[in-house]
Structure formats: C-alpha cells, structure tokens
Scaffold this motif. Structure first.
Motif, short mmCIF file in Angstrom:
data_model
loop_
_atom_site.label_atom_id
_atom_site.label_comp_id
_atom_site.label_asym_id
_atom_site.label_seq_id
_atom_site.Cartn_x
_atom_site.Cartn_y
_atom_site.Cartn_z
N GLU A 43 16.02 -18.16 42.29
CA GLU A 43 16.13 -17.03 43.21
C GLU A 43 14.82 -16.28 43.39
O GLU A 43 14.56 -15.71 44.45
N ASP A 44 13.98 -16.24 42.35
CA ASP A 44 12.72 -15.51 42.45
C ASP A 44 11.77 -16.21 43.44
O ASP A 44 11.48 -17.40 43.27
N PRO A 45 11.26 -15.50 44.48
CA PRO A 45 10.39 -16.14 45.48
C PRO A 45 9.12 -16.73 44.87
O PRO A 45 8.66 -17.80 45.32
N GLY A 46 8.55 -16.06 43.87
CA GLY A 46 7.33 -16.58 43.26
C GLY A 46 7.58 -17.90 42.54
O GLY A 46 6.80 -18.85 42.68
N ARG A 47 8.67 -17.95 41.76
CA ARG A 47 9.00 -19.20 41.08
C ARG A 47 9.37 -20.30 42.07
O ARG A 47 9.04 -21.48 41.87
N ALA A 48 10.01 -19.92 43.16
CA ALA A 48 10.36 -20.90 44.19
C ALA A 48 9.11 -21.49 44.82
O ALA A 48 9.03 -22.70 45.08
N ALA A 49 8.10 -20.64 45.08
CA ALA A 49 6.83 -21.12 45.63
C ALA A 49 6.14 -22.07 44.66
O ALA A 49 5.57 -23.10 45.05
N ALA A 50 6.20 -21.72 43.35
CA ALA A 50 5.60 -22.60 42.34
C ALA A 50 6.31 -23.94 42.30
O ALA A 50 5.68 -25.00 42.18
N TRP A 51 7.64 -23.92 42.39
CA TRP A 51 8.41 -25.16 42.43
C TRP A 51 8.01 -26.01 43.65
O TRP A 51 7.87 -27.24 43.56
N ALA A 52 7.85 -25.34 44.80
CA ALA A 52 7.47 -26.07 46.02
C ALA A 52 6.12 -26.74 45.84
O ALA A 52 5.92 -27.89 46.26
N GLY A 53 5.17 -26.04 45.21
CA GLY A 53 3.88 -26.65 44.93
C GLY A 53 3.99 -27.84 44.00
O GLY A 53 3.34 -28.87 44.20
N LEU A 54 4.84 -27.71 42.97
CA LEU A 54 5.05 -28.81 42.04
C LEU A 54 5.67 -30.02 42.73
O LEU A 54 5.29 -31.17 42.48
N LEU A 55 6.60 -29.77 43.64
CA LEU A 55 7.25 -30.86 44.37
C LEU A 55 6.25 -31.64 45.21
O LEU A 55 6.28 -32.87 45.28
N ASN A 56 5.34 -30.91 45.88
CA ASN A 56 4.33 -31.58 46.70
C ASN A 56 3.35 -32.36 45.83
O ASN A 56 2.96 -33.49 46.16
N THR A 57 2.94 -31.76 44.71
CA THR A 57 2.00 -32.43 43.82
C THR A 57 2.62 -33.68 43.21
O THR A 57 1.95 -34.71 43.04
#
Length: 409
Positions: A43-57
């Motif tokens: 739910e946290d937008p910051g953690r969600a953004a970090a997850w999105a970066g991890l998914l792309n990497t």
C-alpha cells in the motif's frame, strides 16, 4: 524474380506489423506497474515504486543472462524459431501476470519473462539474416523506427486503457497483442534465406571478432543507458524550470514521447546513411553530435530549450542503434551472427537496467543536472573509443572535415 521480391517485401512488412504489436504490448503495462503492486498488497507508494524498479531490473537481469544462449540456438535452428519462442512465451507469461496474487508472484513471472522473451533481438537477427544485399541498413533502420514508435505509443495507450477497464485486463490485452504478433510471424514471415553471393565468399565458420566488436558494443551500451537514464530525473528537472509546476508529469511524458519519436526518425536516417558512409562513420558522428546535444541540457533555463535539446539528442541516439546492429552483421560470419547478436542483446539489457538506476542515483547525489551531464560525457568518450579503433579514424575525420567545411562555407 519479381515475384520473389514482392514476397520478400510482404514478409518484411508483416514482420514490421508484428513487432509494432509486440513492442506495444510489452510497453502497454509499464505505466501502471507501481499501481498494480499496490493492488497486490503493497500500500505504501514509496515501497510500491521500489517494487516496480525491482521488477524492471529483474527482467533486464535475466534477459542479459539468457540472451547469449538464445543467440547460439539461433545459429543452430535459425532466427525465426527464436522469434516465435520469444513471442509465444511473452504471450503466456505476461497473460499470467494479470492473475498474480502477490508481488512475489509478479517478480517470479518477470524473471521468467526476461529468461524466455527477447523479441527485439530475435527480430533484429531475422532482419539481418534475410535482408537483400545492400538493403540491410535500410531494413534495420526501419525496424528500429517501428520499435521506437511502438515504445512511444505503448505506455500512452496502456495508461488510457487501464483507467477505463482496469489493470488486470490490460495484461490480457498485452497477451493478445503478443499472440497476434506470433501468429503473424508464424504464417506471414519467411525464415532466413540462402546466403547471397557476397555472403558465400565469407567463411561460414570462424570465430566471432569480439575485440573488433568492443567499440560497437560499448557505443550500444552507452546509447541505451543514456536514453533510459534521463527518465528518473526528468520530472524533477522540469519542475525546477517551471514557474508554476502544474502538470509536471504530463509535460515530462510529452518530452519523453517526443524524444522517442525523434529517435524513431533518427533510426530511419541512420540506417540509410550507413549504406553510403559506412557504419563506423555514422556511429562516430552520431555519438559526437548526441553528446554535444546532451551536455547543454544540464544548463538550460527553460522547458522549451530542454525540449529542443532532448529531441536533437534522441535523434542522434536513435541513429546509433540500427547502425550498430548493421556493424555486427557485417563483422561476423553468417554462421556466428546469432551469438554475436545475443551478446549485443545482453549488453542492451544491462544498459536498460543500469541506465535508470544510474540516472536516479546521479540526480539524488549531485542534482538533476548531473543526470544529463554524465551521459553527454559518456557519449563523447564512446566516440573516442570508436575513433581509436582500427579502420575508423581516417574516414570519420574526413567526414567531419567535410561537414565543417560545408557549414563554414
């Protein structure tokens, strides 16, 4: 012969349509990946953004590891089966992402996507293997133009579609586009033809000249990393340049979209020029001009100036990609081109992973300007490496002198 030429052109046209569908599909789901992660429980937008970066990497990392293997198999079985494998696998894996129940499910599928897909590399190899004599540069440039155009259209269409019907349904659309692309390739695209007379005179075996390819691969890495590294810093930099930072996200998206279209045009022009001036000359000049267009972006004082310089830099960056692929094709024996293009795809994947990470770190540590200044320096450095390569220096200098004399006149 006229019938063969018509069939060859139709096959190439169908391939272009298939790659537009495939690239649009892959980019269709990019805009809302952080939102999808939130739907899956973060739910946290910051953690969600970090997850999105991890998914792309994760996708870039596994693609970088798998690409050389698929390249070797392409040398054995042909490039068309590899393109079919990448496209059908993408249709299945991306479709399954719409059924994910947690971010970990999504991460596993993204890792699998990088391992099994790679449509751009496979399509590039197929075009290089099937292009008629003297037409490889034009066709590789046209293919890259279509890919850049699809990369610009995909996120826009995907974001709009997700707003109307939901994020999970968008993965189904992507799966459908990839399935359509695979069917087009299966029934409408010819495999590698018999080598031309010129190609028959070259040895089918022999080692790949890796040392000679290093400057070209370095140029490809720097170009792709520079192109993707700007994205994390662009919204913040645009906000600093605006008196009233309203609509920053949409304006940054427009600048990125315009850059993608400029890169598409640059690909078409670069492919044509390479047949006349030589691959190394076009790559060198594009790197120099791209670096010179990048450097002033760090010192602009208006959004308009940034927009113009981004378009110029993207145009020259776009010119490098198909010409680098053409240089690989010309330097490697036909029976070894799959593994060479596999390594080129691996280099590109690493650049796609390193670029955004590096751009974000530079912006946070040294300010937004550094995310534009460093790529400019790297582009000029890559041009220097290419200039020092055997056989590149004399002709590149001759072209630059002729261009300078024309401007002064």
């Amino acid at each position: 012969m006229p019938g063969f030429l018509r069939r060859d052109r139709l096959s190439f046209l169908i391939l272009l349509v298939s790659q537009f569908a495939a690239t649009t599909g892959f980019m269709f789901v990019m805009p809302f990946m952080p939102l999808y992660v939130q739907q899956l429980g973060v739910e946290d937008p910051g953690r969600a953004a970090a997850w999105a970066g991890l998914l792309n990497t994760a996708t870039a990392a596994t693609m970088a590891l798998a690409a050389p293997l698929w390249g070797r198999l392409a040398d054995r079985f042909g490039p068309k089966p590899m393109l079919l494998r990448a496209t059908f696998a993408g249709a299945v894996v991306v479709g399954m992402m719409g059924l994910a129940a947690s971010p970990w499910h999504l991460l596993g599928l993204r890792l699998l996507q990088g391992t099994l897909t790679g449509t751009v590399a496979a399509a590039t190899l197929l075009v290089a293997a099937t292009a008629p004599p003297g037409r490889a540069g034009l066709r590789l440039g046209t293919l890259q133009t279509v890919i850049f155009a699809a990369a610009a259209a995909g996120p826009f269409l995907g974001g709009v579609f997700a707003d109307f019907v939901g994020i999970r349904a968008s993965f189904g659309v992507t799966s459908g586009l990839l399935a359509l692309s695979a069917v087009l390739v299966l029934f409408g695209v010819d495999g590698a033809r018999a080598p031309s007379g010129e190609e028959e005179t070259r040895k089918e075996g022999g080692a790949v000249p890796w040392l000679g390819l290093v400057p070209v691969l370095a140029a490809l890495f720097v170009v792709q990393a520079s192109n993707t590294g700007v994205a994390p810093a662009l919204p913040g930099f645009v906000a600093e340049l605006m008196e009233e930072p309203a609509g920053v996200a949409s304006l940054a998206g427009q600048i990125l979209g315009a850059g993608a279209l400029a890169a598409a045009l640059g690909s078409a022009v670069g492919g044509r020029l390479a047949e006349r001036l030589g691959t190394r000359t076009v790559i060198f000049c594009s790197l120099v001009l791209g670096g010179l267009a990048f450097l002033p972006q760090a010192a602009v004082s208006s959004v308009g100036a940034l927009w113009v310089l981004r378009i110029l830099a993207s145009f020259f960056i776009g010119a490098v990609v198909p010409v680098a692929n053409l240089a690989v094709r010309r330097s490697v024996p036909p029976g070894r081109q799959g593994r060479a293009f596999g390594v080129a795809a691996s280099v590109t994947s690493v650049a796609f992973g390193v670029g955004p990470l590096g751009g974000g770190l530079l912006a946070s540590a040294f300010g937004f300007e550094a995310a534009f200044l460093v790529p400019g320096v790297l582009l000029l450095a890559a041009a220097g490496v290419l200039l020092l390569a055997p056989g590149s220096r004399v002709r590149a200098v001759r072209v630059l002198k002729a261009a300078a004399a024309h401007i002064i006149r």
